[in-house]
Design an enzyme around this catalytic site. Structure first.
Site, PDB file in Angstrom:
ATOM      1  N   LYS A 124       1.260  -1.217   0.008  1.00  0.00           N
ATOM      2  CA  LYS A 124       0.513  -0.077   0.544  1.00  0.00           C
ATOM      3  C   LYS A 124       0.888   1.312   0.073  1.00  0.00           C
ATOM      4  O   LYS A 124       0.612   1.363  -0.396  1.00  0.00           O
ATOM      5  CB  LYS A 124      -1.115  -0.388   1.065  1.00  0.00           C
ATOM      6  CG  LYS A 124      -1.945   1.084   1.356  1.00  0.00           C
ATOM      7  CD  LYS A 124      -3.511   0.690   2.326  1.00  0.00           C
ATOM      8  CE  LYS A 124      -2.650   0.810   3.244  1.00  0.00           C
ATOM      9  NZ  LYS A 124      -3.110   1.905   4.079  1.00  0.00           N
ATOM     10  N   SER A 125       1.322   1.387   0.816  1.00  0.00           N
ATOM     11  CA  SER A 125       2.815   2.413   1.278  1.00  0.00           C
ATOM     12  C   SER A 125       3.492   2.605  -0.719  1.00  0.00           C
ATOM     13  O   SER A 125       3.616   3.916  -1.436  1.00  0.00           O
ATOM     14  CB  SER A 125       4.287   2.188   1.812  1.00  0.00           C
ATOM     15  OG  SER A 125       3.066   1.986   3.035  1.00  0.00           O
ATOM     16  N   GLY A 177      -5.408   7.786   5.010  1.00  0.00           N
ATOM     17  CA  GLY A 177      -4.509   8.558   6.089  1.00  0.00           C
ATOM     18  C   GLY A 177      -3.056   8.707   5.509  1.00  0.00           C
ATOM     19  O   GLY A 177      -2.600   9.699   5.270  1.00  0.00           O
ATOM     20  N   ARG A 197      -9.253  11.739  12.275  1.00  0.00           N
ATOM     21  CA  ARG A 197      -7.491  12.070  12.463  1.00  0.00           C
ATOM     22  C   ARG A 197      -7.090  13.123  12.963  1.00  0.00           C
ATOM     23  O   ARG A 197      -7.314  13.839  12.184  1.00  0.00           O
ATOM     24  CB  ARG A 197      -6.984  10.672  11.770  1.00  0.00           C
ATOM     25  CG  ARG A 197      -7.935   9.304  11.920  1.00  0.00           C
ATOM     26  CD  ARG A 197      -7.102   8.040  10.871  1.00  0.00           C
ATOM     27  NE  ARG A 197      -5.911   8.128  10.983  1.00  0.00           N
ATOM     28  CZ  ARG A 197      -4.642   7.360   9.955  1.00  0.00           C
ATOM     29  NH1 ARG A 197      -5.641   6.640   9.594  1.00  0.00           N
ATOM     30  NH2 ARG A 197      -3.714   6.755  11.009  1.00  0.00           N
ATOM     31  N   GLN A 253       4.249   8.900   7.694  1.00  0.00           N
ATOM     32  CA  GLN A 253       3.518   9.595   6.666  1.00  0.00           C
ATOM     33  C   GLN A 253       3.582  11.504   7.136  1.00  0.00           C
ATOM     34  O   GLN A 253       3.454  11.752   6.420  1.00  0.00           O
ATOM     35  CB  GLN A 253       1.853   9.764   7.312  1.00  0.00           C
ATOM     36  CG  GLN A 253       1.711   8.567   7.232  1.00  0.00           C
ATOM     37  CD  GLN A 253       0.098   8.395   7.528  1.00  0.00           C
ATOM     38  OE1 GLN A 253      -0.533   9.265   7.829  1.00  0.00           O
ATOM     39  NE2 GLN A 253      -0.829   6.557   7.261  1.00  0.00           N
ATOM     40  N   ASP A 269       1.277  -1.133  12.212  1.00  0.00           N
ATOM     41  CA  ASP A 269       0.474  -1.816  11.936  1.00  0.00           C
ATOM     42  C   ASP A 269      -0.121  -3.361  11.776  1.00  0.00           C
ATOM     43  O   ASP A 269      -1.146  -3.700  11.500  1.00  0.00           O
ATOM     44  CB  ASP A 269       0.269  -1.667   9.935  1.00  0.00           C
ATOM     45  CG  ASP A 269       0.418  -0.039   9.524  1.00  0.00           C
ATOM     46  OD1 ASP A 269      -0.460   0.955  10.205  1.00  0.00           O
ATOM     47  OD2 ASP A 269       0.728   0.014   8.875  1.00  0.00           O
ATOM     48  N   LYS A 280      -4.528   5.565  14.539  1.00  0.00           N
ATOM     49  CA  LYS A 280      -4.580   4.990  13.567  1.00  0.00           C
ATOM     50  C   LYS A 280      -6.295   4.633  13.477  1.00  0.00           C
ATOM     51  O   LYS A 280      -7.202   5.881  13.688  1.00  0.00           O
ATOM     52  CB  LYS A 280      -4.368   3.750  13.633  1.00  0.00           C
ATOM     53  CG  LYS A 280      -2.643   3.731  14.281  1.00  0.00           C
ATOM     54  CD  LYS A 280      -1.936   4.459  12.789  1.00  0.00           C
ATOM     55  CE  LYS A 280      -0.799   3.636  13.310  1.00  0.00           C
ATOM     56  NZ  LYS A 280       0.073   4.960  12.004  1.00  0.00           N
TER      57      LYS A 280
HETATM   58  C1  S3P Z   1       2.328   4.558   6.679  1.00  0.00           C
HETATM   59  C2  S3P Z   1       3.061   4.734   7.664  1.00  0.00           C
HETATM   60  C3  S3P Z   1       2.449   4.104   8.795  1.00  0.00           C
HETATM   61  C4  S3P Z   1       1.345   3.148   8.512  1.00  0.00           C
HETATM   62  C5  S3P Z   1       0.391   3.853   7.327  1.00  0.00           C
HETATM   63  C6  S3P Z   1       1.713   3.849   6.158  1.00  0.00           C
HETATM   64  C7  S3P Z   1       3.292   5.558   5.171  1.00  0.00           C
HETATM   65  O1  S3P Z   1       1.405   5.687   9.323  1.00  0.00           O
HETATM   66  O2  S3P Z   1       0.606   3.341   9.914  1.00  0.00           O
HETATM   67  O3  S3P Z   1      -0.649   2.648   6.918  1.00  0.00           O
HETATM   68  O4  S3P Z   1       2.693   4.450   4.122  1.00  0.00           O
HETATM   69  O5  S3P Z   1       3.679   5.870   5.034  1.00  0.00           O
HETATM   70  P1  S3P Z   1       2.296   5.974   9.976  1.00  0.00           P
HETATM   71  O6  S3P Z   1       3.514   7.325   8.875  1.00  0.00           O
HETATM   72  O7  S3P Z   1       1.398   7.567  11.120  1.00  0.00           O
HETATM   73  O8  S3P Z   1       3.081   5.233  11.412  1.00  0.00           O
END
Ligand code: S3P
Length: 451
Positions: free
Chosen positions: A28-29, A101, A129, A176, A327, A354
């Protein structure tokens, strides 16, 4: 089906051992970032194995709204015809990020240094959030923001005409937040510096380098990561092959460990060191997990992961490991329910913000299914080995990982487990139910059938 539609309760129940070889969807990232960076490059980026989930498709729509052309090709790949850094068009309508998010926070970073106005909305979960963690550094860079009280969505921004490169120490371990500042820095003249006291997933740094950005990472005397990005590069389009998502792989991994007689292989899973805390933890708990055929693909190490049913034991999971498995705590809590003794998880404060307050959601779900646990502000202790577990209904709070974790509980518990809404799983892992059915699990929208 959209998670914003009517909830779809799902029930899982114990059945046969899980057997087979599967591929979980793309990371996903990396999927979000492929579309974003492709949109900021000049020319055509090709993405193979993009995760086609609601979250990622929302990012595709956001990038289209500022002028990128994103299309699915006949061979299943996606092409992104980028409009180029500095050339984003002003979006016409509001940008709806649904549950995502990562999508909204990184996009705020990109838009924040472009002289365009945009309004962001999300579903009930995303609207709760905190966005201030991203909006505060953006304000320092010159972005104008109007947001709901407490910096929640809906929020409108007008990007800076000439963004200011800043030096920013990320106050919480968040990829993020780090990424939003770096992405805003892309269109700021000069050097943007992000100091990361606790390392988090590094996909933004690695991928931006691949797209031709001038970005360096070093450690300072205190051992903190210092990331320096020179603004206003010309980003070059890339061909990206998205590896399987280790966060999605965690579900079949835990399921195979706790369902007696199971033997499951998950192919082509990314092993980025900032993402594999769950594998380290499950091996420490006694999990029979083999990393086969290790190889490098698109700048990341990948492997096929073979997992067999194992007798697990409770351990202490140190706080410093949290960013590399942030996660995966909900599904780890399910593994812990089948381990001998207590599993003590530390450093969980970020779970509170989250898709749901995940620490509370997990604790309530465990209690509803007869699994003893103790929740504090930032820790969770799960006592394994209780008899007669299952039989509860779990409130998912629009949180895909809560839904999937408790469905995994049901396929190993003594009694079926129901989650109040399985539709939300489509935000990250649309093939979850069908892949588990392929392995032999019983998951059904009709509770009496699954039971
Ligand atoms: C992600 C960062 C994480 C993770 C999210 C994906 C990303 O969040 O929990 O599912 O792709 O940068 P945080 O940066 O808020 O920890």
């Amino acid at each position: 089906m959209s998670h914003t539609s009517a909830p779809v309760p799902l029930t899982s129940a114990a059945g046969s051992p899980l057997k087979g070889t599967i591929r979980v969807p793309g990371d996903k990232s990396i999927s979000h970032r492929s579309l974003m960076f492709g949109a900021l490059a000049v020319g055509r980026t090709t993405v193979l194995g993009l995760l086609e989930s609601e979250d990622v498709l929302a990012t595709a729509d956001a990038m289209r709204a500022v002028g990128a052309k994103i299309e699915k090709q006949d061979d299943g790949s996606y092409t992104v015809d980028g409009i180029g850094l500095g050339s984003l068009l002003e979006p016409e309508g509001v940008i709806d990020f649904g549950n995502a998010g990562t999508g909204v926070r990184l996009t705020m970073g990109i838009f924040g240094s472009h002289n365009i106005a945009a309004t962001f909305v999300g579903d009930a979960s995303l609207s709760k959030r905190p966005m201030g963690r991203v909006l505060d550094p953006l304000r320092e860079m010159g972005t104008n923001v109007i947001a709901r009280d407490g910096d929640r969505l809906p929020a409108s921004i007008r990007g800076a005409e000439q963004a200011l490169p800043i030096t920013y120490r990320v106050p919480m371990p968040s990829a993020q937040v780090k990424s939003a500042v770096l992405l805003a820095g892309l269109n700021a003249p000069g050097v943007t510096t992000v100091i990361e006291p606790i390392a988090t997933r590094d996909h933004t740094e690695k991928m931006l380098k691949g797209f031709g950005a001038d970005i360096s990472v070093s450690l300072n005397e205190a051992g903190e990561r210092v990331i320096k990005l020179t603004g206003q590069p010309e980003l070059k389009p890339q061909d990206i092959d998205v590896p399987a998502d280790p966060s999605s792989a965690a579900f079949p991994i835990v399921a195979a460990l706790i369902v007696p007689g199971s033997d499951v292989t998950i192919e082509n899973v990314m092993l980025n060191e900032h993402r594999t805390g769950i594998i380290t933890t499950l091996i420490e708990m006694g999990g029979d997990i083999e990393l086969l055929n290790k190889r490098s693909a698109g700048g990341e190490e990948v492997a096929d992961i073979r997992v067999k049913h194992s007798l697990l034991k409770g351990i202490t999971v140190p706080a410093k490991r949290a960013p590399s498995m942030i996660d995966e705590y909900p599904v780890l809590a399910i593994a812990a329910a089948f381990a001998e003794g207590d599993t003590f998880m530390l450093g969980l404060e970020e779970l509170r913000v989250k898709e749901s307050d995940r620490l509370a959601a997990v604790a309530r779900g465990l209690e509803a299914n007869g699994i003893p646990c103790v929740e504090t502000e930032d820790t969770l202790t799960v006592t394994g080995g209780a008899s007669d577990i299952g039989g509860g209904t779990v409130v998912t709070h629009l949180d895909h990982r809560i839904a999937m974790s408790f469905l995994i509980l049901g396929i190993a518990a003594h009694k079926p487990v129901t989650v109040d809404d399985g539709a939300v799983i489509a935000t990250s892992f649309p093939t979850f139910t069908s892949l588990f059915e392929e392995l032999g699990a019983k998951i059904s929208a009709n509770s009496s059938e699954a039971a």
